[in-house]
Design an enzyme around this catalytic site. Structure first.
Site, short mmCIF file in Angstrom:
data_model
loop_
_atom_site.label_atom_id
_atom_site.label_comp_id
_atom_site.label_asym_id
_atom_site.label_seq_id
_atom_site.Cartn_x
_atom_site.Cartn_y
_atom_site.Cartn_z
N HIS A 84 0.83 -1.21 0.00
CA HIS A 84 0.00 0.00 0.00
C HIS A 84 0.86 1.26 0.00
CE1 HIS A 84 0.23 -0.23 4.55
NE2 HIS A 84 0.24 1.09 4.42
N ASP A 220 1.23 -7.77 2.13
CA ASP A 220 1.35 -6.33 1.94
C ASP A 220 2.81 -5.92 1.79
OD1 ASP A 220 0.92 -3.63 1.82
OD2 ASP A 220 -0.31 -3.51 3.63
N SER A 647 3.99 2.24 8.39
CA SER A 647 3.73 1.27 7.33
C SER A 647 5.01 1.00 6.55
CB SER A 647 2.66 1.81 6.37
OG SER A 647 1.41 1.86 7.00
#
Length: 712
Positions: A84, A220, A647
């Site tokens: 992402h 991810d 992240s």
């Protein structure tokens, strides 16, 4: 702020099981954290994590494109981050005919790697404390504007002194609401190329449904490479550039994890508000966040209608939609968690205790009115917060809510210029026209703007006067008006904007329907009065004094500042949540490929899976990446203190080896940005063994595997 706030103690969690709170500066690790970390299992020294003179772990950690974290994993500048985090670059490089978002992408050699238009990584060089230097120039008699001016002037000097003639990017940041200042020295590399990404059905498996949830089964991750010139210096993209040879890169451990193992995360957490007053929490829960959630959902629904019909539209809006959706669910989770745990009441008790201390004779002159001033600010601005979040939701969703106003000034300058000046301005304006309309889908943009204006006019209270007039004239429904506005506007298409550039008129800009709407919105967004400026100044001074007072009242406390996109370390353990029947794992601190397959829904946007992955599961062809118990691990839980911006951060074991990539938190601890929950706080990460399994067995990208230093 090493205080323990316990909201909910689950019956299956012992009283001794607490997460470690804190997002710590690397320069303070020796003094504040090294002994505690080593007691918990760390095998490294603070110097091996952060050193100015020698290579250390910090040299392998980069800020990725300003909003995420990534890590260097090879001697050839290979970078791992989240899918992402790379999503925007992957979408930019995708077309319906060559759809890397849907199909994935794997470069087999350097020549196949893809360069997006704009992408950078930032290496951290060093930091230092300049609090005494800056705060020695200000005093409490100054107004906030005077204080800000003096501080900014000194910041400019510090940044210039440490940039070495522009070699480095230097940033001075405020901490503890202006009670401390540190400068940070960085080096940016802008030639960053896509090396590999799994398809959406792996990298985004679970979609919005699983976002912020556990158990998770998401691959991810994405892979990039940093390039520099032949001497290893930053350089603009060029074919002659070579892969960067980093000062340090992370070895990768595939030994697996166990409950209670020490682990740590280095990254760039974006923002926390652990010092936020009770009234600020109430404002967010009751006024700001509900408006944010509602405006986001309206924009998402309008986008989705067109994205589902056209793959090109879906690709072009994928990154924007994903960003809005992420915060839509985040803000709703914040509302639920802060309400459930009665966080404002907990903070209120702390403030009441502080207020008693503040009003003692020796403290009253400095701190006596602090809490009162803070509470007055929030009471006065509650409705404004609601309005502003409806408006911000519109600006995040609609390109044309802000663009005409932001571009209109340049167009009027162009119209008023002589021929020579126009020739100078024209290339930049043509570039803006191309970039704006290249991937814009105007039917979608019409509906997004109309739907957001409908909501804004109905729910936002005291709105922009011109928008209120239009709402009254159109019965509260902007659809027809916006359709006509786009049809007649300079900004309605690339062709109409280029036609204006060929025959410019400042008067035409002023009369333009989209310009008038956009200008009204942006004027309201930037609205300020002497009264609101004084209210804000009084609040800023009181908030700064409140934090200073808390620090002064307990000078022996072990504190850390709120996150603000500066490099931090947080540590804890691999740690399960209570058993969950939805997870097939024996211990609820990991998930498996078996669980991934159990969620499979053919042709479902969120839960479809590639045929190749299911074949590997059926044959149990996991290579060397399976756990010793035989299963293929996918995601795992640990209890570090992280937030957005983390992240892509590396999860490291006690030896500083990479074991996973952090990508999410759990919704039960969503209040964590405001108040830390030592019982529920969890970090959700993709197991590095799953990453390598996808690269190797699924994609067959052995060239990537061969670059890595894998510890078995």
């Amino acid at each position: 702020m090493k205080k323990i706030w316990v909201f909910l103690l689950l019956c299956s969690v012992s009283m001794g099981a607490f997460a470690d709170e804190g997002m710590w500066f690397l320069m303070h690790l020796k003094r504040l954290n090294e002994a505690d970390m080593q007691k918990k299992g760390l095998k490294l020294t603070a110097e091996e994590i952060y050193s100015i003179n020698n290579s250390s772990l910090k040299d392998a950690i980069v800020q990725f494109n300003g909003g995420c974290t990534a890590e260097i994993v090879s001697g050839q500048g290979l970078v791992f981050t989240n899918h992402h985090c790379g999503y925007g670059a992957i979408a930019e490089l995708s077309t319906p005919a060559d759809d890397h978002l849907t199909n994935g992408f794997w470069a087999k050699n350097l020549g196949e790697e893809l360069k997006p238009k704009s992408l950078f990584v930032r290496f951290f060089v060093r930091m230092d404390d300049v609090s005494k230097r800056i705060l020695g120039l200000v005093n409490d008699k100054m107004s906030e504007k005077e204080r800000e001016k003096v501080i900014n002037q000194e910041i400019a000097k510090i940044e210039k002194e440490n940039s070495e003639g522009g070699k480095y990017v230097v940033s001075v940041k405020s901490f503890y609401q202006g009670n401390e200042y540190y400068y940070f020295v960085y080096q940016d590399y802008t030639d960053v190329r896509l090396v590999g990404t799994p398809p959406n059905s792996i990298g985004k498996f679970g979609g919005d449904t699983d976002n912020w949830e556990w158990p998770r089964h998401t691959g991810d991750f994405s892979i990039f490479r940093v390039y520099g010139d032949k001497d290893g210096n930053p350089a603009a993209y060029a074919k002659a550039n070579v892969p960067l040879k980093p000062k340090h890169f992370l070895p990768i451990s595939i030994k697996g994890i166990q409950e209670g193992d020490f682990s740590m995360i280095l990254g760039y957490p974006g923002r926390t508000n652990r010092w936020m007053p009770a009234a600020g929490i109430d404002q967010n829960v009751k006024f700001a966040y509900p408006a944010w959630v509602e405006a986001s959902k309206v924009g998402m629904d309008a986008m989705k209608k067109y994205m589902d019909k056209d793959q090109a539209v879906k690709i072009n809006y994928a990154s924007q939609y994903s960003g809005i959706a992420n915060y839509w669910k985040n803000r709703q989770g914040m509302i639920d968690a802060l309400t459930k745990h009665n966080t404002a009441a907990t903070k209120g008790k702390q403030e009441a205790t502080f207020d008693k201390w503040a009003n003692k004779k020796e403290n009253k002159a400095q701190y006596g009115d602090v809490v009162k001033t803070i509470n007055n600010f929030y009471a006065t601005t509650n409705e404004k917060a609601r309005h502003d979040n409806y408006l911000i939701g519109m600006l995040r969703s609609s390109t044309f809510a802000a663009l005409p106003a932001n571009l209109g000034g340049a167009l009027k300058q162009y119209a008023a210029s002589n021929e020579a000046k126009r020739a100078e301005l024209l290339p930049r304006l043509q570039t803006i026209a191309t970039e704006t309309y290249e991937k814009a889908y105007l039917p979608l943009e019409v509906d997004v703007l109309a739907d957001e204006l409908n909501l804004y006019a109905k729910k936002a209270g005291v709105i922009a006067p011109y928008i209120a007039e239009l709402a009254k004239e159109n019965g509260g429904n902007f659809q027809s008006y916006i359709e006509k506005a786009f049809a007649s506007s300079i900004f309605g298409s690339k062709a109409t904007l280029e036609a204006f550039l060929a025959n410019p008129s400042a008067e035409a800009v002023d009369k333009d329907p989209l310009f008038r709407i956009s200008s009204a919105l942006m004027t309201k967004y930037r609205e300020s009065t002497p009264e609101t400026e004084k209210l804000n100044d009084d609040f800023q001074a009181a908030y700064r004094k409140y934090i200073a007072g808390v620090l002064a009242s307990n000078p022996k406390g072990k504190y850390y500042p709120d996150a603000n996109s500066t490099l931090r370390l947080t540590y804890g353990t691999i740690r399960a949540l209570p058993a969950d029947p939805r997870n097939d794992a024996k211990v609820n601190n990991y998930t498996t490929l078996k669980g991934t397959i159990a969620k499979y829904k053919p042709n479902d946007e969120e839960f479809d899976l590639p045929k190749r992955l299911m074949e590997l599961y059926e044959t149990k062809d996991y290579g060397r990446y399976a756990d010793k118990a035989g299963y293929m691990p996918v995601n795992f839980l640990s209890d570090q203190d992280i937030t957005g911006g983390n992240s892509g951060s590396p999860v490291l074991n006690a030896k500083g080896e990479l074991i996973g990539l952090a990508f999410d938190g759990n919704i039960e601890a969503m209040a964590g940005d405001v108040i830390f929950d030592p019982v529920l706080q969890r970090t959700i990460s993709v197991d590095i063994r799953y990453v390598l399994f996808i690269i190797d067995k699924f994609a067959g990208a052995q060239n990537i595997i061969n670059e890595l230093k894998i510890v078995e």
